[in-house]
Motif scaffolding. Sequence first.
Motif, PDB file in Angstrom:
ATOM      1  N   LEU A  93       0.833  -1.198   0.000  1.00 55.20           N
ATOM      2  CA  LEU A  93       0.000   0.000   0.000  1.00 55.20           C
ATOM      3  C   LEU A  93       0.868   1.249   0.000  1.00 55.20           C
ATOM      4  O   LEU A  93       1.811   1.366   0.784  1.00 55.20           O
ATOM      5  CB  LEU A  93      -0.915   0.008   1.233  1.00 55.20           C
ATOM      6  CG  LEU A  93      -1.825   1.230   1.416  1.00 55.20           C
ATOM      7  CD1 LEU A  93      -2.873   1.297   0.307  1.00 55.20           C
ATOM      8  CD2 LEU A  93      -2.498   1.186   2.795  1.00 55.20           C
ATOM      9  N   ALA A  94       0.531   2.194  -0.894  1.00 59.30           N
ATOM     10  CA  ALA A  94       1.284   3.450  -0.993  1.00 59.30           C
ATOM     11  C   ALA A  94       0.329   4.627  -1.088  1.00 59.30           C
ATOM     12  O   ALA A  94      -0.806   4.496  -1.558  1.00 59.30           O
ATOM     13  CB  ALA A  94       2.211   3.424  -2.209  1.00 59.30           C
ATOM     14  N   GLY A  95       0.796   5.783  -0.642  1.00 58.25           N
ATOM     15  CA  GLY A  95       0.022   7.017  -0.739  1.00 58.25           C
ATOM     16  C   GLY A  95       0.885   8.143  -1.282  1.00 58.25           C
ATOM     17  O   GLY A  95       2.102   8.174  -1.050  1.00 58.25           O
ATOM     18  N   TYR A  96       0.242   9.096  -1.999  1.00 58.27           N
ATOM     19  CA  TYR A  96       0.974  10.183  -2.645  1.00 58.27           C
ATOM     20  C   TYR A  96       0.180  11.479  -2.494  1.00 58.27           C
ATOM     21  O   TYR A  96      -1.014  11.526  -2.803  1.00 58.27           O
ATOM     22  CB  TYR A  96       1.194   9.884  -4.132  1.00 58.27           C
ATOM     23  CG  TYR A  96       1.885   8.568  -4.365  1.00 58.27           C
ATOM     24  CD1 TYR A  96       3.271   8.469  -4.381  1.00 58.27           C
ATOM     25  CD2 TYR A  96       1.131   7.403  -4.547  1.00 58.27           C
ATOM     26  CE1 TYR A  96       3.901   7.250  -4.575  1.00 58.27           C
ATOM     27  CE2 TYR A  96       1.748   6.184  -4.740  1.00 58.27           C
ATOM     28  CZ  TYR A  96       3.133   6.108  -4.753  1.00 58.27           C
ATOM     29  OH  TYR A  96       3.742   4.901  -4.931  1.00 58.27           O
ATOM     30  N   PHE A  97       0.860  12.510  -2.015  1.00 63.31           N
ATOM     31  CA  PHE A  97       0.252  13.835  -1.920  1.00 63.31           C
ATOM     32  C   PHE A  97       0.935  14.748  -2.936  1.00 63.31           C
ATOM     33  O   PHE A  97       2.156  14.866  -2.959  1.00 63.31           O
ATOM     34  CB  PHE A  97       0.403  14.416  -0.521  1.00 63.31           C
ATOM     35  CG  PHE A  97      -0.115  15.816  -0.405  1.00 63.31           C
ATOM     36  CD1 PHE A  97      -1.479  16.054  -0.414  1.00 63.31           C
ATOM     37  CD2 PHE A  97       0.753  16.891  -0.318  1.00 63.31           C
ATOM     38  CE1 PHE A  97      -1.972  17.353  -0.328  1.00 63.31           C
ATOM     39  CE2 PHE A  97       0.274  18.185  -0.225  1.00 63.31           C
ATOM     40  CZ  PHE A  97      -1.094  18.407  -0.229  1.00 63.31           C
ATOM     41  N   ARG A  98       0.118  15.397  -3.775  1.00 63.74           N
ATOM     42  CA  ARG A  98       0.651  16.155  -4.897  1.00 63.74           C
ATOM     43  C   ARG A  98       0.152  17.600  -4.863  1.00 63.74           C
ATOM     44  O   ARG A  98      -1.011  17.868  -4.535  1.00 63.74           O
ATOM     45  CB  ARG A  98       0.230  15.504  -6.214  1.00 63.74           C
ATOM     46  CG  ARG A  98       0.794  16.156  -7.464  1.00 63.74           C
ATOM     47  CD  ARG A  98       0.302  15.464  -8.721  1.00 63.74           C
ATOM     48  NE  ARG A  98       0.513  14.023  -8.655  1.00 63.74           N
ATOM     49  CZ  ARG A  98      -0.455  13.140  -8.388  1.00 63.74           C
ATOM     50  NH1 ARG A  98      -1.694  13.554  -8.196  1.00 63.74           N
ATOM     51  NH2 ARG A  98      -0.187  11.855  -8.317  1.00 63.74           N
ATOM     52  N   SER A 112      -5.486  10.030  13.733  1.00 60.56           N
ATOM     53  CA  SER A 112      -4.081  10.108  13.349  1.00 60.56           C
ATOM     54  C   SER A 112      -3.494   8.715  13.266  1.00 60.56           C
ATOM     55  O   SER A 112      -3.762   7.873  14.124  1.00 60.56           O
ATOM     56  CB  SER A 112      -3.274  10.926  14.369  1.00 60.56           C
ATOM     57  OG  SER A 112      -3.851  12.193  14.594  1.00 60.56           O
ATOM     58  N   ILE A 113      -2.714   8.477  12.244  1.00 58.13           N
ATOM     59  CA  ILE A 113      -1.980   7.221  12.094  1.00 58.13           C
ATOM     60  C   ILE A 113      -0.530   7.566  11.779  1.00 58.13           C
ATOM     61  O   ILE A 113      -0.256   8.348  10.865  1.00 58.13           O
ATOM     62  CB  ILE A 113      -2.546   6.340  10.965  1.00 58.13           C
ATOM     63  CG1 ILE A 113      -3.984   5.927  11.276  1.00 58.13           C
ATOM     64  CG2 ILE A 113      -1.679   5.099  10.762  1.00 58.13           C
ATOM     65  CD1 ILE A 113      -4.112   4.919  12.405  1.00 58.13           C
ATOM     66  N   ASP A 114       0.388   6.979  12.537  1.00 59.81           N
ATOM     67  CA  ASP A 114       1.808   7.186  12.302  1.00 59.81           C
ATOM     68  C   ASP A 114       2.493   5.839  12.148  1.00 59.81           C
ATOM     69  O   ASP A 114       2.134   4.863  12.819  1.00 59.81           O
ATOM     70  CB  ASP A 114       2.457   7.932  13.468  1.00 59.81           C
ATOM     71  CG  ASP A 114       1.944   9.350  13.599  1.00 59.81           C
ATOM     72  OD1 ASP A 114       2.325  10.193  12.771  1.00 59.81           O
ATOM     73  OD2 ASP A 114       1.172   9.611  14.536  1.00 59.81           O
ATOM     74  N   GLY A 122       3.489  10.094   9.224  1.00 63.45           N
ATOM     75  CA  GLY A 122       2.080   9.896   9.544  1.00 63.45           C
ATOM     76  C   GLY A 122       1.158  10.846   8.819  1.00 63.45           C
ATOM     77  O   GLY A 122       1.580  11.725   8.051  1.00 63.45           O
ATOM     78  N   ALA A 123      -0.120  10.676   9.095  1.00 62.00           N
ATOM     79  CA  ALA A 123      -1.162  11.520   8.506  1.00 62.00           C
ATOM     80  C   ALA A 123      -2.290  11.671   9.508  1.00 62.00           C
ATOM     81  O   ALA A 123      -2.469  10.834  10.404  1.00 62.00           O
ATOM     82  CB  ALA A 123      -1.692  10.904   7.210  1.00 62.00           C
ATOM     83  N   TYR A 124      -3.052  12.745   9.374  1.00 60.77           N
ATOM     84  CA  TYR A 124      -4.198  12.962  10.246  1.00 60.77           C
ATOM     85  C   TYR A 124      -5.331  13.598   9.452  1.00 60.77           C
ATOM     86  O   TYR A 124      -5.121  14.205   8.406  1.00 60.77           O
ATOM     87  CB  TYR A 124      -3.822  13.859  11.435  1.00 60.77           C
ATOM     88  CG  TYR A 124      -3.611  15.304  11.045  1.00 60.77           C
ATOM     89  CD1 TYR A 124      -4.660  16.214  11.052  1.00 60.77           C
ATOM     90  CD2 TYR A 124      -2.362  15.750  10.642  1.00 60.77           C
ATOM     91  CE1 TYR A 124      -4.481  17.525  10.674  1.00 60.77           C
ATOM     92  CE2 TYR A 124      -2.162  17.068  10.261  1.00 60.77           C
ATOM     93  CZ  TYR A 124      -3.222  17.952  10.282  1.00 60.77           C
ATOM     94  OH  TYR A 124      -3.042  19.252   9.902  1.00 60.77           O
ATOM     95  N   ALA A 125      -6.527  13.435   9.975  1.00 61.92           N
ATOM     96  CA  ALA A 125      -7.710  14.073   9.383  1.00 61.92           C
ATOM     97  C   ALA A 125      -8.673  14.430  10.497  1.00 61.92           C
ATOM     98  O   ALA A 125      -8.872  13.641  11.434  1.00 61.92           O
ATOM     99  CB  ALA A 125      -8.381  13.148   8.373  1.00 61.92           C
ATOM    100  N   THR A 126      -9.248  15.614  10.416  1.00 59.66           N
ATOM    101  CA  THR A 126     -10.183  16.101  11.430  1.00 59.66           C
ATOM    102  C   THR A 126     -11.548  16.328  10.800  1.00 59.66           C
ATOM    103  O   THR A 126     -11.657  17.001   9.772  1.00 59.66           O
ATOM    104  CB  THR A 126      -9.682  17.415  12.057  1.00 59.66           C
ATOM    105  OG1 THR A 126      -8.434  17.190  12.707  1.00 59.66           O
ATOM    106  CG2 THR A 126     -10.682  17.951  13.071  1.00 59.66           C
ATOM    107  N   ASP A 169      -9.999  19.637   7.746  1.00 56.64           N
ATOM    108  CA  ASP A 169      -8.579  19.746   8.066  1.00 56.64           C
ATOM    109  C   ASP A 169      -7.897  18.388   7.949  1.00 56.64           C
ATOM    110  O   ASP A 169      -8.397  17.380   8.446  1.00 56.64           O
ATOM    111  CB  ASP A 169      -8.401  20.287   9.485  1.00 56.64           C
ATOM    112  CG  ASP A 169      -6.945  20.554   9.813  1.00 56.64           C
ATOM    113  OD1 ASP A 169      -6.228  21.047   8.932  1.00 56.64           O
ATOM    114  OD2 ASP A 169      -6.531  20.247  10.944  1.00 56.64           O
ATOM    115  N   LYS A 170      -6.729  18.365   7.301  1.00 54.73           N
ATOM    116  CA  LYS A 170      -5.979  17.130   7.117  1.00 54.73           C
ATOM    117  C   LYS A 170      -4.536  17.494   6.822  1.00 54.73           C
ATOM    118  O   LYS A 170      -4.225  18.636   6.469  1.00 54.73           O
ATOM    119  CB  LYS A 170      -6.554  16.308   5.965  1.00 54.73           C
ATOM    120  CG  LYS A 170      -6.725  17.091   4.676  1.00 54.73           C
ATOM    121  CD  LYS A 170      -7.612  16.381   3.707  1.00 54.73           C
ATOM    122  CE  LYS A 170      -7.961  17.242   2.507  1.00 54.73           C
ATOM    123  NZ  LYS A 170      -8.786  18.409   2.862  1.00 54.73           N
TER     124      LYS A 170
END
Length: 716
Positions: free
Chosen positions: A83-88, A622-624, A634-638, A653-654
């Motif tokens: 599993l992979a994630g990408y923020f662009r 939140s997951i780290d 890690g990443a978080y989302a509110t 918010d994220k």
Amino acid sequence: MPNSRLQGVMKRAVFGFASVSLSAMAANAQEAPRVPSFNLHGSPGLIDMPTAETAPDATLSTTFSYVGDTMRSTIGFQITPRLAGYFRYTALANFVDNDDWDDVYFDRSFDVSYQILRESKYRPALTLGMRDVLGTGLYSAEYLVATKTLSPGLKVTGGIGWGRLGSYNSFASAGTRSDITLELGGIPTYDRWFRGDISAFGGVSYAPNDRWNFKLEYSSDAYANEVGAGQIERTSPWNFGIDYRFKNGNQLSLYHVHGTEVGAQFTLSTNPKFQGIPGGVEPAGVAIKPRNPSEIADLGWTLDANASSNAKNALGVLAAKEGLVVEAVKLENHRATVRLVNPRFGAPSQAIGRLARTMSRSMPASIEEFVIVPIANGVPMSAVILKRSDLERLEHESADKMLAEASIIDGYNLGLKPNDGLYPKFEWRLAPYVDMSVFNPSQPVKLDVGVRASAEYYIRPNIVLEGSITKKLAGNLDKEGRSDESALPRVRTDNDIYSREGDPAIEYLQVAAYGRPGRNLYSRLSVGYLERMYGGVSAELLWKPVNSRFALGAELNYIQRRDYDQLFGFQDMTTVDPETGAKYDIPHVNGHISAYYDLGNGFHGQLDVGRYLAGDYGGTISIDREFANGWKVGAYATFTNVSAEDFGEGSFDKGLRFYIPLAPFIGQPSRKVNPVTIQSLSRDGGARLNVRGRLYEETREYHEPEIAKSWGRFWR
């Protein structure tokens, strides 16, 4: 060529993204596995199209690409082996007709991919991916792709795509699909996934050696939006490219795409798993000193006050040479209890192991049991109990064998009073600082640089008066954003005013008291100027058993908004929207109940539920992923009861966060960590008080699950 506005924007964006990837330029302590070729979107791929390959587990990459009038910056992380994630973040020049932005359109998007099948002798790798699952939908696409190695260096790829990847020469359809670009963005577009036209794409790559890689692809992305806006001219679906891979694994690529455009790309990659162990070139700890069997039963030292005093002094001297502080020692016939403060080692087990070695050389021979009580915030965290005979017997065995013999219990009521003369204590430091804000639509990267003077006055071990003063030297955080409009109290979006008027500024000035109100319980009370925007009172209580992966906490805050100059004054709690004149009241009271859980395999989860600064109610997930060398990604989302429309651009918010330890890069033990948080957009909804000294991280550091994770450092 791109216009000057786009060049300036992306230079600042590159600076911001590079702050996360500086580690990639450092020489790894261990050689990381080879990474695949990355494409223009910052994920494993050919040129514009994806492949079914995955990067090695935990690979952290940053890609900067430029084609025509489009520039992209992508941060990628291989979350698990599959599993992979990408923020662009993308800047498109000449894409919209807006003179205020100089025709530059900024877009944020998030991709995920999952490798369903690994490549085998006869079977290709198979990956399912989704682009722009959280964004405006501009790059929205889904794909199923297979990649097979035909011979050394030769790979062939084929796949089918929906959305953008189904927009050219489609051969089938899966219903209708909206192509509207969402103004707010940030909301999963479930109604689009795997809908619309379906097209085929594919390509081939050949790497004759470890340095060069030649690529050819057939693209199924028609680039309809860009062509329609006149941003590019597309005359061919065939793209060509060449990669050059540097010795450190970084990738430089040149492309010819769309039949008309030339592009370039640079990818930095690193792997926290292979960034080395904190320290490594520091002097070794002293050797365990075996006892003479004839002295073990000798208790004569207990009748000699000088013998006890000499043993304590010797321990203090030896520990100080290791960078450790022994605040108190209690000697009994067969047991020694030590109050330990660790200002040096990021791995708690290394500090415990170093102290145990020094104890073996300074404690009387009859003492068989070492009780080491780590202290944080002036209060005992746990008690690590070691048998001296086990230390003597297992010094040259694996650390795991020593862990099996150790006991870790709650340090409640085991914390000795510190020796006279240690407190009160004063510490201070002067250092540069960087304060950064990213992804404001009109100012993609805003930052201030300056000098920070900070100090702590420890009135008692657990009561500290602390503060910080900053002086800005340069920056643009004081520049206004694209719009002052806000449908919420302006709890964070007036950050530019604080930056403009607060120079010099008191960042924080507070008194904090920490305690152990009961077994498994920890407490904090902070009073004063708690952060740059708010002062008041913050109280926290944490329940955390020493052997548990689970913890519960509660925090309650009473706040008052500080003056913009960030000196000693306060202002009222009513904000005014300059666009509409509407008034919004900031509530005085906010707080959260928090649950923490160590998920295993390096993953850690946190859930905060409560009331945020703007008065909205909701929760933050939140997951780290944490590594033994101190890295965290890690990443978080509110999500709160604020609607996407009231929240504004981004919808909720994220963000991403990175904790980069200093130790692997300097080769010496250090507890310093560089935290980097990348918010998709700073807004008022879901904002939380930035109070210092929250309990959980320092508390769990000296509890059994965390000590066990780093126990491999015990004998270092």
